[in-house]
Design a protein around this motif. Structure first.
Motif, PDB file in Angstrom:
ATOM      1  N   UNK A 188       0.831  -1.192   0.000  1.00 25.82           N
ATOM      2  CA  UNK A 188       0.000   0.000   0.000  1.00 25.82           C
ATOM      3  C   UNK A 188       0.872   1.250   0.000  1.00 25.82           C
ATOM      4  N   UNK A 189       0.449   2.239  -0.756  1.00 26.29           N
ATOM      5  CA  UNK A 189       1.123   3.535  -0.807  1.00 26.29           C
ATOM      6  C   UNK A 189       0.290   4.561  -0.048  1.00 26.29           C
ATOM      7  N   UNK A 190       0.762   5.790  -0.024  1.00 29.28           N
ATOM      8  CA  UNK A 190       0.008   6.849   0.629  1.00 29.28           C
ATOM      9  C   UNK A 190      -1.297   7.108  -0.117  1.00 29.28           C
ATOM     10  N   UNK A 191      -2.349   7.463   0.639  1.00 31.04           N
ATOM     11  CA  UNK A 191      -3.571   7.916  -0.009  1.00 31.04           C
ATOM     12  C   UNK A 191      -3.265   9.110  -0.903  1.00 31.04           C
ATOM     13  N   UNK A 192      -3.938   9.163  -2.055  1.00 31.98           N
ATOM     14  CA  UNK A 192      -3.640  10.220  -3.011  1.00 31.98           C
ATOM     15  C   UNK A 192      -4.156  11.581  -2.548  1.00 31.98           C
ATOM     16  N   UNK A 193      -5.371  11.597  -1.982  1.00 27.66           N
ATOM     17  CA  UNK A 193      -6.013  12.871  -1.681  1.00 27.66           C
ATOM     18  C   UNK A 193      -6.592  12.874  -0.271  1.00 27.66           C
ATOM     19  N   UNK A 194      -6.948  14.048   0.181  1.00 29.38           N
ATOM     20  CA  UNK A 194      -7.763  14.174   1.389  1.00 29.38           C
ATOM     21  C   UNK A 194      -9.167  13.636   1.106  1.00 29.38           C
ATOM     22  N   UNK A 195      -9.872  13.184   2.143  1.00 26.54           N
ATOM     23  CA  UNK A 195     -11.292  12.941   1.928  1.00 26.54           C
ATOM     24  C   UNK A 195     -11.959  14.289   1.555  1.00 26.54           C
ATOM     25  N   UNK A 196     -12.889  14.330   0.611  1.00 24.10           N
ATOM     26  CA  UNK A 196     -13.677  13.159   0.207  1.00 24.10           C
ATOM     27  C   UNK A 196     -13.521  13.027  -1.303  1.00 24.10           C
ATOM     28  N   UNK A 197     -13.338  11.809  -1.786  1.00 28.87           N
ATOM     29  CA  UNK A 197     -13.080  11.608  -3.201  1.00 28.87           C
ATOM     30  C   UNK A 197     -13.395  10.163  -3.579  1.00 28.87           C
ATOM     31  N   UNK A 198     -13.748   9.968  -4.841  1.00 28.70           N
ATOM     32  CA  UNK A 198     -14.061   8.635  -5.354  1.00 28.70           C
ATOM     33  C   UNK A 198     -13.602   8.529  -6.807  1.00 28.70           C
ATOM     34  N   UNK A 199     -13.664   7.305  -7.340  1.00 31.32           N
ATOM     35  CA  UNK A 199     -13.405   7.049  -8.759  1.00 31.32           C
ATOM     36  C   UNK A 199     -12.015   7.502  -9.195  1.00 31.32           C
ATOM     37  N   UNK A 200     -10.993   7.080  -8.440  1.00 31.42           N
ATOM     38  CA  UNK A 200      -9.616   7.350  -8.833  1.00 31.42           C
ATOM     39  C   UNK A 200      -9.177   6.407  -9.941  1.00 31.42           C
ATOM     40  N   UNK A 201      -8.671   6.970 -11.040  1.00 29.76           N
ATOM     41  CA  UNK A 201      -8.304   6.172 -12.217  1.00 29.76           C
ATOM     42  C   UNK A 201      -6.995   6.698 -12.781  1.00 29.76           C
ATOM     43  N   UNK A 202      -5.943   5.878 -12.714  1.00 27.16           N
ATOM     44  CA  UNK A 202      -4.635   6.240 -13.256  1.00 27.16           C
ATOM     45  C   UNK A 202      -4.579   6.046 -14.767  1.00 27.16           C
ATOM     46  N   UNK A 203      -3.830   6.924 -15.445  1.00 29.75           N
ATOM     47  CA  UNK A 203      -3.496   6.704 -16.846  1.00 29.75           C
ATOM     48  C   UNK A 203      -2.411   5.629 -16.938  1.00 29.75           C
ATOM     49  N   UNK A 204      -2.326   4.900 -18.050  1.00 28.81           N
ATOM     50  CA  UNK A 204      -1.381   3.780 -18.154  1.00 28.81           C
ATOM     51  C   UNK A 204       0.062   4.181 -18.430  1.00 28.81           C
ATOM     52  N   UNK A 205       0.323   5.461 -18.562  1.00 25.99           N
ATOM     53  CA  UNK A 205       1.704   5.934 -18.721  1.00 25.99           C
ATOM     54  C   UNK A 205       1.759   7.393 -18.280  1.00 25.99           C
ATOM     55  N   UNK A 206       2.986   7.887 -18.105  1.00 23.76           N
ATOM     56  CA  UNK A 206       3.158   9.300 -17.809  1.00 23.76           C
ATOM     57  C   UNK A 206       2.797  10.140 -19.033  1.00 23.76           C
ATOM     58  N   UNK A 207       2.330  11.340 -18.779  1.00 25.73           N
ATOM     59  CA  UNK A 207       2.068  12.335 -19.818  1.00 25.73           C
ATOM     60  C   UNK A 207       2.865  13.577 -19.439  1.00 25.73           C
ATOM     61  N   UNK A 208       3.732  14.019 -20.345  1.00 26.20           N
ATOM     62  CA  UNK A 208       4.607  15.158 -20.045  1.00 26.20           C
ATOM     63  C   UNK A 208       5.404  14.915 -18.769  1.00 26.20           C
ATOM     64  N   UNK A 209       5.865  13.649 -18.620  1.00 25.73           N
ATOM     65  CA  UNK A 209       6.711  13.224 -17.502  1.00 25.73           C
ATOM     66  C   UNK A 209       6.002  13.293 -16.153  1.00 25.73           C
ATOM     67  N   UNK A 210       4.673  13.272 -16.170  1.00 25.17           N
ATOM     68  CA  UNK A 210       3.899  13.285 -14.933  1.00 25.17           C
ATOM     69  C   UNK A 210       2.883  12.149 -14.955  1.00 25.17           C
ATOM     70  N   UNK A 211       2.705  11.505 -13.790  1.00 27.87           N
ATOM     71  CA  UNK A 211       1.587  10.572 -13.646  1.00 27.87           C
ATOM     72  C   UNK A 211       0.292  11.375 -13.650  1.00 27.87           C
TER      73      UNK A 211
END
Length: 322
Positions: free
Chosen positions: A135-158
């Motif tokens: 497990x990694x750190x939570x991405x955001x503070x509450x409250x949030x849903x539907x987190x979806x990562x892109x399959x590669x970096x864009x402009x060197x950023x996730x």
């Protein structure tokens, strides 16, 4: 990915997305204590497939389980929830885990889910083999849903899509995009799109949320998403699609005005939460253009729908509300 699940479009069907005739592929009771299995994520793994599945147990506790399949249709899902490896105190608190997504970046399979950390937020983790999980750190503070990562970096950023929310069953919802150099610190937040006006596209007029990991195409990032209508009979969840700019994916190029799939079959309309089609995973074979979309049905079981990539992109472009 030639071995992804596939079934040709029925002769009497003219829809751009069609259902697998043997749906649901995952019943509600596939594990020994599950009340329901739905809103789950599938990826190619080895010679077959692996995934992370939302399994609500018979106490109605929400958790995520690993699973494996040779053909993407017949699944073996672990009876026990995923146990993440040693972590710091900041990661130990989790009241629930639900609605996972999985995307492979490099040699890691990254997992995103709605994590109960003093309210819903986006949990992150990864695995190499779907047996040992970190497990990694939570991405955001509450409250949030539907987190979806892109399959590669864009402009060197996730890049990650999400839907800021509140503590309850959010009666609103826009999709936002956030950026990170390291999958830990997130910023550069950008608005992507809002629910549509009722008179323009009613099926997505209340709230929207990202579905499977976006698929890179020459026409842009294909985002399959869900939209919600608050009808006189309650919420209705349907499936749509959009094309996002490849270099600036917070910019929407096209967005389907009609839905692609709505709850119409018994297993989509009758269950713990009636009238739900909720896409969470998609398998794409670039050579044949075949697309298999996994979706939760009535918050109870899991189904598969199919499409051809060129037809789907053409449909979105020709029926866009942008």
């Amino acid at each position: 990915m030639k071995n992804i699940p596939w079934q040709e479009r029925p002769a009497d069907c003219e829809d751009v997305v069609w259902r697998y005739s043997e749906n649901p592929v995952i019943p509600r009771n596939l594990t020994k204590n599950s009340n329901s299995i739905f809103n789950s994520a599938v990826v190619p793994f080895g010679d077959g497939f692996a995934g992370v599945f939302r399994c609500d147990d018979k106490c109605r506790r929400m958790n995520i389980h690993a699973g494996f399949s040779e053909d993407g249709i017949n699944w073996r899902i672990e009876n026990e929830p995923i146990a993440f490896g040693p972590d710091g105190d900041s990661l130990a608190h989790s009241d629930y885990k639900y609605d996972p997504r999985v995307v492979q970046i490099g040699d890691k399979y990254h997992i995103q889910w709605c994590n109960g950390y003093f309210g819903p937020t986006i949990g992150l983790g990864y695995t190499y083999d779907f047996k040992t999980f970190y497990q990694s750190e939570n991405a955001f503070l509450p409250f949030n849903r539907n987190g979806v990562l892109f399959p590669r970096k864009v402009n060197d950023m996730y890049m990650m899509l999400s839907r800021p929310s509140d503590t309850g069953h959010t009666p609103f919802g826009d999709i936002f995009l956030s950026q990170s150099p390291d999958l830990e610190f997130w910023g550069r937040h950008r608005h992507v799109m809002s629910p549509s006006p009722f008179e323009d596209s009613a099926w997505q007029c209340m709230k929207i949320g990202a579905g499977p990991a976006p698929i890179e195409t020459p026409d842009g990032w294909l985002l399959i998403y869900h939209g919600v209508l608050n009808s006189c009979n309650g919420y209705v969840y349907s499936m749509g699609a959009a094309l996002l700019d490849l270099d600036e994916p917070w910019k929407v190029l096209y967005r389907s005005q009609p839905y692609l799939l709505s709850p119409q079959r018994d297993y989509e309309c009758v269950g713990d939460v009636p009238n739900v089609v909720f896409p969470c995973a998609a398998l794409h074979d670039e050579e044949t253009g075949r697309l298999a979309i996994y979706y939760g049905a009535a918050d109870t079981v899991t189904g598969i729908a199919f499409a051809k990539m060129d037809e789907l992109i053409k449909f979105v472009k020709e029926n866009s509300c942008v």
